[in-house]
Design a protein around this motif. Structure first.
Motif, PDB file in Angstrom:
ATOM      1  N   UNK A  86      62.654  60.448 122.818  1.00 18.21           N
ATOM      2  CA  UNK A  86      62.022  59.207 123.255  1.00 18.21           C
ATOM      3  C   UNK A  86      63.008  58.255 123.924  1.00 18.21           C
ATOM      4  N   UNK A  87      64.263  58.278 123.469  1.00 20.85           N
ATOM      5  CA  UNK A  87      65.274  57.376 124.038  1.00 20.85           C
ATOM      6  C   UNK A  87      66.544  58.163 124.305  1.00 20.85           C
ATOM      7  N   UNK A  88      66.976  58.148 125.557  1.00 11.93           N
ATOM      8  CA  UNK A  88      68.214  58.804 125.968  1.00 11.93           C
ATOM      9  C   UNK A  88      69.089  57.751 126.635  1.00 11.93           C
ATOM     10  N   UNK A  89      70.153  57.341 125.955  1.00  9.02           N
ATOM     11  CA  UNK A  89      71.014  56.262 126.417  1.00  9.02           C
ATOM     12  C   UNK A  89      72.433  56.799 126.574  1.00  9.02           C
ATOM     13  N   UNK A  90      72.859  56.935 127.833  1.00  9.85           N
ATOM     14  CA  UNK A  90      74.178  57.492 128.146  1.00  9.85           C
ATOM     15  C   UNK A  90      75.026  56.495 128.935  1.00  9.85           C
ATOM     16  N   UNK A 126      57.419  56.464 130.151  1.00 11.65           N
ATOM     17  CA  UNK A 126      58.524  55.523 130.301  1.00 11.65           C
ATOM     18  C   UNK A 126      58.020  54.084 130.263  1.00 11.65           C
ATOM     19  N   UNK A 127      58.796  53.202 129.626  1.00 13.46           N
ATOM     20  CA  UNK A 127      58.491  51.770 129.611  1.00 13.46           C
ATOM     21  C   UNK A 127      59.814  51.019 129.652  1.00 13.46           C
ATOM     22  N   UNK A 154      57.179  49.611 133.889  1.00 13.46           N
ATOM     23  CA  UNK A 154      58.571  50.002 134.110  1.00 13.46           C
ATOM     24  C   UNK A 154      59.217  49.088 135.144  1.00 13.46           C
ATOM     25  N   UNK A 155      60.419  48.619 134.834  1.00 11.93           N
ATOM     26  CA  UNK A 155      61.228  47.875 135.784  1.00 11.93           C
ATOM     27  C   UNK A 155      62.396  48.748 136.218  1.00 11.93           C
ATOM     28  N   UNK A 156      62.796  48.610 137.467  1.00  6.75           N
ATOM     29  CA  UNK A 156      63.904  49.402 138.002  1.00  6.75           C
ATOM     30  C   UNK A 156      65.197  48.591 137.964  1.00  6.75           C
ATOM     31  N   UNK A 157      66.302  49.275 137.730  1.00  5.32           N
ATOM     32  CA  UNK A 157      67.627  48.693 137.932  1.00  5.32           C
ATOM     33  C   UNK A 157      68.450  49.731 138.687  1.00  5.32           C
ATOM     34  N   UNK A 158      68.483  49.582 139.997  1.00  4.76           N
ATOM     35  CA  UNK A 158      69.177  50.533 140.877  1.00  4.76           C
ATOM     36  C   UNK A 158      70.372  49.871 141.560  1.00  4.76           C
ATOM     37  N   UNK A 159      70.871  48.807 140.982  1.00  2.00           N
ATOM     38  CA  UNK A 159      71.942  48.033 141.600  1.00  2.00           C
ATOM     39  C   UNK A 159      73.224  48.843 141.773  1.00  2.00           C
ATOM     40  N   UNK A 160      73.996  48.408 142.757  1.00  2.56           N
ATOM     41  CA  UNK A 160      75.355  48.892 142.964  1.00  2.56           C
ATOM     42  C   UNK A 160      75.439  50.413 143.038  1.00  2.56           C
ATOM     43  N   UNK A 161      74.699  50.969 143.971  1.00  2.00           N
ATOM     44  CA  UNK A 161      74.800  52.380 144.325  1.00  2.00           C
ATOM     45  C   UNK A 161      75.025  52.468 145.832  1.00  2.00           C
ATOM     46  N   UNK A 162      74.810  53.637 146.394  1.00  2.00           N
ATOM     47  CA  UNK A 162      74.944  53.823 147.836  1.00  2.00           C
ATOM     48  C   UNK A 162      73.612  54.252 148.453  1.00  2.00           C
ATOM     49  N   UNK A 163      72.526  53.720 147.925  1.00  2.00           N
ATOM     50  CA  UNK A 163      71.195  54.090 148.393  1.00  2.00           C
ATOM     51  C   UNK A 163      70.961  53.547 149.799  1.00  2.00           C
ATOM     52  N   UNK A 164      70.148  54.260 150.558  1.00  2.00           N
ATOM     53  CA  UNK A 164      69.918  53.900 151.953  1.00  2.00           C
ATOM     54  C   UNK A 164      68.424  53.895 152.259  1.00  2.00           C
ATOM     55  N   UNK A 208      59.522  60.604 126.673  1.00  2.00           N
ATOM     56  CA  UNK A 208      60.656  59.726 126.939  1.00  2.00           C
ATOM     57  C   UNK A 208      60.176  58.317 127.281  1.00  2.00           C
ATOM     58  N   UNK A 209      60.643  57.351 126.495  1.00  2.00           N
ATOM     59  CA  UNK A 209      60.260  55.951 126.666  1.00  2.00           C
ATOM     60  C   UNK A 209      61.365  55.163 127.361  1.00  2.00           C
ATOM     61  N   UNK A 210      62.626  55.517 127.111  1.00  2.00           N
ATOM     62  CA  UNK A 210      63.746  54.744 127.650  1.00  2.00           C
ATOM     63  C   UNK A 210      64.807  55.692 128.185  1.00  2.00           C
ATOM     64  N   UNK A 211      65.267  55.411 129.405  1.00  2.00           N
ATOM     65  CA  UNK A 211      66.311  56.218 130.045  1.00  2.00           C
ATOM     66  C   UNK A 211      67.328  55.277 130.668  1.00  2.00           C
TER      67      UNK A 211
END
Length: 727
Positions: free
Chosen positions: A171-175, A219-220, A245-255, A195-198
């Motif tokens: 349910x929760x995988x935090x790495x 996911x939530x 679900x909220x996204x946090x995709x900050x500080x990557x190299x996405x285009x 899986x609820x949290x990643x």
């Protein structure tokens, strides 16, 4: 010498044999942990005595009765935050019935032994914030019941193995905040139905975001992939994730362009910051360079207009000039007409008020000068309920003044003299004034709120604000019906809600717990509040912010339907020059509180978002989302923010954040996998069928109370998610 050793050997063997027989196998396994930790003389393990028959009385150890086994067995190890330094021994894997292993916030080092996962009853492993290293535990997914794996804030490295898909119950995988590298595996996430949290943030992952992450239907909260080296475009499949679900995709190299489908429409700009080649809504960066193109086209358009103007013939120029002059003259005539019309209406209105407020048949002492509302209200001769058998307040109708009673709602028929003659009850007092319950001649009660005497220079601003508030009509919001403005008196007249407020419904009028609210009622109240706030945020003319949501501002009628009160009152109080810091009582919140001004100030911050305490910070809709989340946690637990168990153990030095302790306590309970019975209001425990609904509301409330306002969902999403619960 040899003879002495031969004599001592049997004695030592006998002592060791007796020691081993006296302690259970679980106890022997735990002693390996004691010996693996560097201990001081006053160490934590002082009561871990090898001479005990079992370890169930040892610090940090919990036991349970297993069916078919006569003696209790170890089911939990909780040694979090003890500053323990050592390694994790492989002997812990022999604890056959171990369910929870909590060793987080210590200084354990080395690798996680493979043998640990022979404890097949494990469902929660919390090893975060240690100094552990090595690869992702390769045998973790051989544990059939594993639900929670948190190894964040360590020094793990290498790839995430494809075997992660075998963790069917996870349910929760935090790495987060490790040194994992390589690509995030694809083709595995569709297998993790629960899986609820990643959280994979702050690692060294590279490559693209796998498409099948969008298949995590359970996911939530927040999908956190921030602070990595992810590249390529954001997959459209993420839009299929649940709306919560909220996204946090900050500080990557996405285009490329941010997709605009599904869940993407609920995200704020913070979720995408730090990706210099991302563009599109909600970022302020165009994907087509249209700003530059539009600038040049605008310039060329101006040039074209300039060229055209140069080519106008003289006759056309004369016609345009004459038309302009006529237009200016007409506007001037309209202004003069409106001015004289208004002046005539004022004169007529003054005469009408004199005829309305004072009849010629009355003697001079009773009618005053015909415009006596101001002294009548500001000069009330108040009596408490014990001063009069029926609780009525006598009104002294002498004095001078001018003013006008304006009804916003056409359905309310009320005249000023009727308001003055009505039975009036003092409902409460504060430094901001007095609130009255007024029973009109038709038997219908209203609430009259006095705003004070200031603000006469801001009359137009006051009227505009009141008229805007009066347009807000919703079944879960207290209606503003009329107002009165005069030089030294301002009144608000609103609906009277007859059954007190949510604070008293939950805790009783004397602060004692109340068991009158069933789960279905509490769920209906939460939905009603969310429905009303969603209307304010999304559908009202100005997309308002309430700014002060708390149980004492949620009124209940006889059917226990909720009504949001005090909406817009702080703004009106600031216009009239009063201090709005204590909140307001429009609509009848104060009648059911009977609390002192000091108590109101003390309790005012318990439901406000953390950022609301930053000086100069303007209210936002995410403030209301956080406050509603705290209210929902109180509905679930029956505990007010200042009385949660965690806050009771804190010193007075942190009283500024007392309101956040309920949130922290609930989050800690979920992190520790505490039984639901330890967190939910005891009066709800008999409603067994509601367990899934209770858990669902817990998840919605925790999403609302995220510390980062950008991560919190919109109120519309909160309402939609609550509406799905219980259907």
């Amino acid at each position: 010498m040899t003879l002495i050793l031969l004599c001592l050997f049997p004695l030592c063997f006998q002592l060791f044999f007796n020691f081993a027989l006296s302690l259970s196998s679980d106890g022997l396994a735990l002693l390996s942990l004691k010996f693996a930790v560097d201990q001081s003389e006053d160490g934590f393990f002082s009561d871990w005595n090898g001479g005990d028959s079992n370890p169930c009385g040892w610090s940090g150890i919990s036991c349970g009765n297993i069916s078919g086994i006569p003696e209790p067995r170890v089911v939990g190890i909780a040694l979090a935050g003890k500053s323990l330094r050592g390694y994790i021994p492989s002997e812990l894997g022999t604890l056959r019935y171990l369910r929870r292993l909590n060793l987080h916030d210590n200084e354990f080092y080395g690798v996680v032994p493979m043998q640990l996962f022979k404890a097949t009853a494990l469902h929660s492993i919390f090893l975060h914030r240690n100094n552990l290293s090595g690869p992702f535990p390769p045998s973790a997914c051989t544990v059939p019941r594993l639900q929670n794996l948190d190894i964040s804030d360590n020094f793990f490295s290498g790839n995430i193995p494809n075997d992660i898909k075998k963790c069917k119950q996870l349910q929760r995988l935090l790495l987060a905040r490790n040194k994992f590298s390589g690509e995030i595996p694809s083709g595995v996430w569709s297998e993790l139905d629960n899986l609820v949290q990643l959280d994979l943030s702050a690692n060294d992952f590279k490559g693209s975001i796998p498409d099948d992450i969008g298949n995590l239907v359970s996911l939530s909260g927040t999908l956190n992939l921030s602070f990595n080296h992810l590249s390529d475009q954001i997959p459209n499949s993420l839009g299929k994730l649940p709306a919560t679900v909220s996204f946090d995709l900050r500080n990557n190299n996405l285009i490329g362009e941010i997709p605009q489908t599904g869940t993407f429409s609920n995200q704020g700009p913070t979720a995408f910051l730090g990706n210099k080649d991302l563009c599109g809504f909600p970022l302020r960066k165009s994907c087509t360079g249209s700003n530059r193109d539009s600038g040049s086209s605008s310039s060329s358009h101006k040039d074209e207009q300039s060229n055209r103007s140069k080519g106008l013939n003289p006759g056309l120029i004369i016609v345009i000039s004459v038309a302009d002059a006529v237009g200016v003259a007409l506007i001037g005539l309209v202004i003069v007409y409106v001015y004289w019309k208004k002046k005539d209406n004022d004169n007529v209105g003054s005469c009408n008020r004199k005829r309305r407020f004072g009849d010629e048949d009355e003697d001079e002492d009773e009618k005053g000068n015909g415009c006596s509302l101001l002294p009548c209200i500001s000069g009330l001769n108040l009596k408490n309920e014990e001063d009069n058998e029926n609780g009525e307040v006598e009104i002294d109708k002498g004095g001078k003044g001018e003013g006008e009673l304006v009804t916003i709602d056409k359905g309310l028929k009320i005249e000023l003299d009727e308001l003055l003659r009505a039975s009036t009850y003092v409902l409460g007092k504060s430094e901001l004034g007095i609130v009255y319950k007024v029973v009109l001649g038709n038997g219908g009660p209203v609430v009259v709120r006095r705003l004070g005497e200031g603000g006469e220079e801001r009359y137009k601003e006051f009227v505009a604000e009141v008229q805007a508030i009066g347009k807000v009509k919703h079944p879960n919001i207290v209606r503003l019906r009329a107002y009165y403005w005069a030089h030294d008196e301002k009144l608000l007249i609103s609906d009277f809600i007859s059954n007190g407020n949510l604070a008293h419904a939950l805790r009783g009028r004397n602060g004692q717990p109340s068991s009158n609210l069933s789960w279905s009622t509490r769920l209906r109240i939460a939905k009603g509040i969310a429905r009303g706030l969603s209307y304010l945020h999304e559908c009202s003319p100005r997309k308002y912010v309430h700014g002060d949501i708390k149980p004492s501002n949620i009124l209940l009628d006889n059917d226990l339907q909720p009504y949001i009160s005090d909406f817009g009152l702080n703004r009106l109080i600031s216009i009239t020059g009063n201090n709005p810091s204590t909140g307001g009582f429009m609509g009848g919140a104060l009648p059911y509180m009977k609390s002192s001004y000091k108590e109101n100030r003390t309790n005012n911050n318990n439901y406000k978002a953390p950022e609301a305490h930053v000086p100069g910070c303007r209210p936002t809709q995410k403030w209301d989302v956080y406050s509603l989340g705290v209210v929902m946690l109180e509905l679930l637990t029956g505990k007010s923010p200042e009385s949660s168990p965690m806050s009771l153990s804190l010193s007075s030095s942190v009283s500024v954040v007392e309101g956040y302790e309920l949130v922290r306590w609930v989050r800690n309970g979920f992190d520790q996998q505490s039984p639901l019975s330890e967190m939910v209001d005891p009066s709800l425990l008999q409603e067994v069928r509601a367990k899934k609904e209770v858990l669902a509301v817990f998840h919605v409330a925790l999403a609302c109370t995220e510390g980062d306002p950008e991560v919190r969902p919109r109120m519309k999403i909160v309402f939609e998610n609550l509406e799905k619960i219980g259907r």
